[in-house]
Design an enzyme around this catalytic site. Structure first.
Site, PDB file in Angstrom:
ATOM      1  N   ASP A   8       0.868  -1.169   0.000  1.00  0.00           N
ATOM      2  CA  ASP A   8       0.000   0.000   0.000  1.00  0.00           C
ATOM      3  C   ASP A   8       0.916   1.234   0.000  1.00  0.00           C
ATOM      4  O   ASP A   8       2.091   1.122   0.363  1.00  0.00           O
ATOM      5  CB  ASP A   8      -0.871  -0.038   1.263  1.00  0.00           C
ATOM      6  CG  ASP A   8      -1.636   1.224   1.476  1.00  0.00           C
ATOM      7  OD1 ASP A   8      -2.320   1.657   0.546  1.00  0.00           O
ATOM      8  OD2 ASP A   8      -1.547   1.791   2.583  1.00  0.00           O
ATOM      9  N   ASP A  10      -0.101   5.089   0.882  1.00  0.00           N
ATOM     10  CA  ASP A  10      -0.328   6.023   1.986  1.00  0.00           C
ATOM     11  C   ASP A  10      -0.314   5.278   3.316  1.00  0.00           C
ATOM     12  O   ASP A  10      -1.134   4.396   3.548  1.00  0.00           O
ATOM     13  CB  ASP A  10      -1.704   6.697   1.844  1.00  0.00           C
ATOM     14  CG  ASP A  10      -1.782   7.586   0.626  1.00  0.00           C
ATOM     15  OD1 ASP A  10      -0.734   8.006   0.136  1.00  0.00           O
ATOM     16  OD2 ASP A  10      -2.909   7.856   0.183  1.00  0.00           O
TER      17      ASP A  10
HETATM   18  P1  B16 Z   1      -6.588  10.419  -3.865  1.00  0.00           P
HETATM   19  P2  B16 Z   1      -3.882   4.100  -0.168  1.00  0.00           P
HETATM   20  C1  B16 Z   1      -5.714   6.101  -0.290  1.00  0.00           C
HETATM   21  O1  B16 Z   1      -4.459   5.584  -0.559  1.00  0.00           O
HETATM   22  C2  B16 Z   1      -5.741   6.912   1.003  1.00  0.00           C
HETATM   23  O2  B16 Z   1      -5.438   6.100   2.124  1.00  0.00           O
HETATM   24  C3  B16 Z   1      -7.120   7.490   1.192  1.00  0.00           C
HETATM   25  O3  B16 Z   1      -7.185   8.240   2.395  1.00  0.00           O
HETATM   26  C4  B16 Z   1      -7.470   8.374  -0.011  1.00  0.00           C
HETATM   27  O4  B16 Z   1      -8.802   8.860   0.105  1.00  0.00           O
HETATM   28  C5  B16 Z   1      -7.324   7.526  -1.279  1.00  0.00           C
HETATM   29  O5  B16 Z   1      -6.030   6.979  -1.359  1.00  0.00           O
HETATM   30  C6  B16 Z   1      -7.612   8.339  -2.527  1.00  0.00           C
HETATM   31  O6  B16 Z   1      -6.605   9.294  -2.712  1.00  0.00           O
HETATM   32  O7  B16 Z   1      -7.521  11.503  -3.430  1.00  0.00           O
HETATM   33  O8  B16 Z   1      -5.142  10.834  -3.878  1.00  0.00           O
HETATM   34  O9  B16 Z   1      -7.018   9.757  -5.148  1.00  0.00           O
HETATM   35  O10 B16 Z   1      -3.876   4.022   1.337  1.00  0.00           O
HETATM   36  O11 B16 Z   1      -4.778   3.089  -0.846  1.00  0.00           O
HETATM   37  O12 B16 Z   1      -2.488   4.162  -0.765  1.00  0.00           O
HETATM   38 MG    MG Z   2      -2.850   3.204   3.380  1.00  0.00          MG
END
Ligand code: B16
Ligand code: MG
Length: 215
Positions: A8, A10
């Site tokens: 993953d 984030d």
């Molecule tokens: P974006 P991951 C996710 O990433 C985040 O944890 C989540 O908080 C966020 O809403 C989502 O990506 C979408 O992000 O607005 O940049 O498209 O944890 O799956 O790496």
């Molecule tokens: Mg994450």
């Protein structure tokens, strides 16, 4: 036997979740909507529009679809200004050592994230060269906890799900990996990831041997 590790983004490779928090906070303050860290916790790992629906639970009026699209756009432009400040120094502890050791052992690596900003984040962090495949929010129609993003990452690695290990920090991502039929390792604490047996606070606190030891 694990032949691929799917990360993953984030919360595992970089703390962009704090930047998401600050972006949502700025947007909700301007709109007069209550927002706090416990609400932010519920946004981890899920898509931008699903996050917005959770954020709007505390709104005092209804928003039209066009207004929602505009709010999501505003949040993302705030977030993009934060992303411009990212550098490789923002990688979380243990990330580079883990990737280097996996490469030494010829274990394949991928990133699987719900985010549509993965290309720019990887660019800022200098991560592209470390990964054999990427699957992100631009490639999928159903975000975590649906297994789609992990299944796509495994397909791009050319590996069956049972040969993949997922490293995740969010409950939605753990569920997604399990539904994909993959082994999981959690980044977090027993409180943040209840029911996850194998955990560490970050990648500096787990060896590659421990990561790859799957029952
Ligand atoms: P974006 P991951 C996710 O990433 C985040 O944890 C989540 O908080 C966020 O809403 C989502 O990506 C979408 O992000 O607005 O940049 O498209 O944890 O799956 O790496
Ligand atoms: Mg994450």
């Amino acid at each position: 036997m694990i032949r691929g590790v799917i990360f993953d983004l984030d919360g595992v490779l970089v703390l962009t979740d704090e930047l998401h928090f600050q972006s949502w906070q700025q947007l909700t303050a301007a709109e007069g909507i209550h927002f706090d860290r416990s609400i932010n916790q519920r946004l981890r790992g899920i898509s931008r529009m699903e996050s917005l629906e959770i954020v709007l639970e505390r709104a005092t009026r209804k928003y039209t679809s066009a207004e929602k699209a505009a709010l999501a756009e505003r949040k993302n432009s705030i977030y993009l200004t934060y992303l411009q400040r990212l550098t490789p120094a923002d990688l979380l502890p243990g990330v580079v050592d883990t990737l280097a050791e996996l490469r030494r052992r010829r274990i394949k690596t991928a990133v699987a994230s719900s985010s549509k900003n993965v290309p720019i984040i990887m660019e800022r962090l200098g991560l592209h060269a470390w990964f054999d495949a990427v699957a992100d929010g631009n490639d999928i129609t159903r975000s975590k906890p649906d297994p789609e993003v992990f299944l796509l990452a495994a397909r791009r690695l050319g590996l069956p799900p049972v040969e993949c290990l997922v490293i995740e920090d969010a409950q939605a991502g753990i569920e997604s990996a399990r539904r994909a039929g993959m082994a999981v390792f959690g980044i977090g604490t027993p409180a943040s990831l209840p029911g996850v047996a194998r955990l560490a606070p970050d990648l500096a606190h787990v060896t590659v041997d421990e990561l790859l030891r799957v029952d």
